[in-house]
Design a protein around this motif. Sequence first.
Motif, short mmCIF file in Angstrom:
data_model
loop_
_atom_site.label_atom_id
_atom_site.label_comp_id
_atom_site.label_asym_id
_atom_site.label_seq_id
_atom_site.Cartn_x
_atom_site.Cartn_y
_atom_site.Cartn_z
N VAL A 38 89.06 12.63 49.44
CA VAL A 38 89.26 13.94 50.08
C VAL A 38 87.92 14.52 50.51
O VAL A 38 87.79 15.09 51.59
CB VAL A 38 89.99 14.90 49.12
N ARG A 79 95.63 21.88 51.89
CA ARG A 79 96.48 21.30 50.84
C ARG A 79 97.95 21.52 51.17
O ARG A 79 98.36 22.63 51.55
CB ARG A 79 96.15 21.92 49.49
N ASN A 87 99.15 16.44 48.39
CA ASN A 87 98.25 15.81 49.36
C ASN A 87 97.52 16.84 50.20
O ASN A 87 97.71 18.04 50.05
CB ASN A 87 99.05 14.86 50.26
N TYR A 88 96.70 16.32 51.11
CA TYR A 88 96.00 17.16 52.09
C TYR A 88 96.40 16.69 53.49
O TYR A 88 96.61 15.50 53.71
CB TYR A 88 94.48 17.04 51.92
N PRO A 131 94.89 12.38 47.21
CA PRO A 131 93.92 12.27 46.11
C PRO A 131 94.40 11.35 44.99
O PRO A 131 93.59 10.74 44.29
CB PRO A 131 93.78 13.71 45.61
N TYR A 152 93.91 7.47 52.95
CA TYR A 152 94.36 8.33 54.03
C TYR A 152 95.32 7.53 54.91
O TYR A 152 95.26 6.29 54.96
CB TYR A 152 93.18 8.85 54.87
#
Length: 620
Positions: free
Chosen positions: A29, A40, A44-45, A63, A68
Amino acid sequence: ARPDAEACAMAGRIPREFIDELLARTDVVSVVGGAVSLRRTGANYKGLCPFHDERTPSFIVSPDRQTYHCFGCGAHGNAIGFLIEHDGLPFLEAVEELAQRQGMSVPDDGRHRAPTDHHEPIYRTLEAADRFYRDALRSHPARRAAVDYLRRRGITGEVAARFGLGFAPPGWDNLLKQSGAEPNLLVQAGLAAEREGRTYDRLRDRITFPIRDRRGRVVGFGGRVVGDGEPKYLNSPETAVFHKGREVYGLYEATQDRRRPEQLVVVEGYMDVIALAQHGVDGAVATLGTATTGEQAQVMLRAAPRLVLCFDGDQAGRQAAWRAMENLLPALRGDREVAVLLLPEGEDPDSLVRAEGADAFQGRLRDATPVADFFFQRLAEECDPATVDGRARLLEKAAQTLRRLPEGAFRQVMVEQLAALTRGDPDRVEALLTQRKPATGSSRPPTPSPGTRRAGGGEIRRTPVRLALALLLRAPSLAEHAGEPDRFADRPVPGLALLQQLLELARREPQITTARVLERFRGSEHETALWKLADWDLPEGVATQQTFLDALMRIEEEILNREQQRIVEEMEADGMESPRHQEALRKAQRLQLLMERHRQGTLDNDGTHEMETLKGAFRL
């Protein structure tokens, strides 16, 4: 060969243990967030994909898995992969970049290095030239003028040594004759030139400044004339290892002082960098006499959370600050900050820090104008926002830069500020930017049709083995519920050998992450397939552990079906139904029935015990 051994060989023979430790310490991240604005969303992001043009975020950073994935274009990877794909670094340089951030040293004992780089002779030539120039500054008879110049500028021997300052003696062939390097390699390294059949030193009677890449290798030189000759500064030409738009002078030294500097101070030249270091202002860097490029902007914003553009206050300095700002704004994401400090007219960093001291200069850096404020202030000076015509010109000029900004909070704030300054509506300003934005890539591909699942940009047909692999990649800890992996050995079912390897790996290293599992298979025949499975867009709400166990049971059923087929084929070949074959077939059919009832939830304890006993007969 085992896939982890293959990956080690491909990865420049860096020990697998080192790669594991590096990925365990690195947060994907943080790495991705240096280049992509992330927010966020649950566990997840999410952000806009940096690999294709999109307006709706489809780029996910996990994370938990330390990976990704873009559901639009299929881009995927771990922290190492992001530096390779986004920053264009070779594998070894990506590992070294991450290692430097974590304060780790990549093993270098001669056995773990990659095969010799085909540019290695050029690097050796540059190092030989660096030694020659440094020795000449200490001992060459003609060095006096260079030494006197450095003393007048207040440069001590300690700082000169830290930056590797040297001296190119006057004359046409000192380096050619005395460095020990081959003439043709000196030409390839940009240190010698050829004209009309004659080869001669490119740098002559100049103080030399070695330019180092992020790994500390000398890739080129700058030279300042000692007397009154022209040009005052001369850089190495572009070579196979030196690209002016990619390197940043002083960045290697800044990151050696502190692994992650609090800020970088971007100045105009070599001597500005060195003068600030001499007076205790660390983190100064320069962009080699050219406008800051987008690639340099990315490199600097990854290296420090804050940049201050520090240029002379004259017209040339203001223009340099504007050009640097134009390339920095599109790269500004996440928690990075850029500010602009224009020095009083007639002053440069050296003269000002001498006059007022390091503390006062640091105070100027702290109070530097935020880049957004500088942007609009400069436009307002050129286009009077008090008039209709001025507002129209201001809007047009601002749009040229703002339409290059990626979607996100920073762009939104800039659009709102522009709307306020031009007395317009933010939505109309955004519509203007969007309408005129040039196409820079393909849009998001169409959504897959029902019944299929996208993975890495392609479609995957669901099979029990693929489902088990995908779930295991997503949560390696599931292996503890999977039973003995050996039961899948030597089975004629596609993918089972790979599943067995993953189960063994996950049981051996219970804390391993998805990113580290995938890194083990880098360069192997399974790498692409595993990444597709790791990125498989599985339905939400699936009870992962139960789905995983169901997939394993279906695999066992397929093995059992193939075993029954083998028994029948043997019976037909023998021309008789032997009691041994009949008993084996009866057990297989009984086991198949029990497994079906187990899956339906109608099997009692006695049936479960019988099922497990029969599984043992078939090594399941």
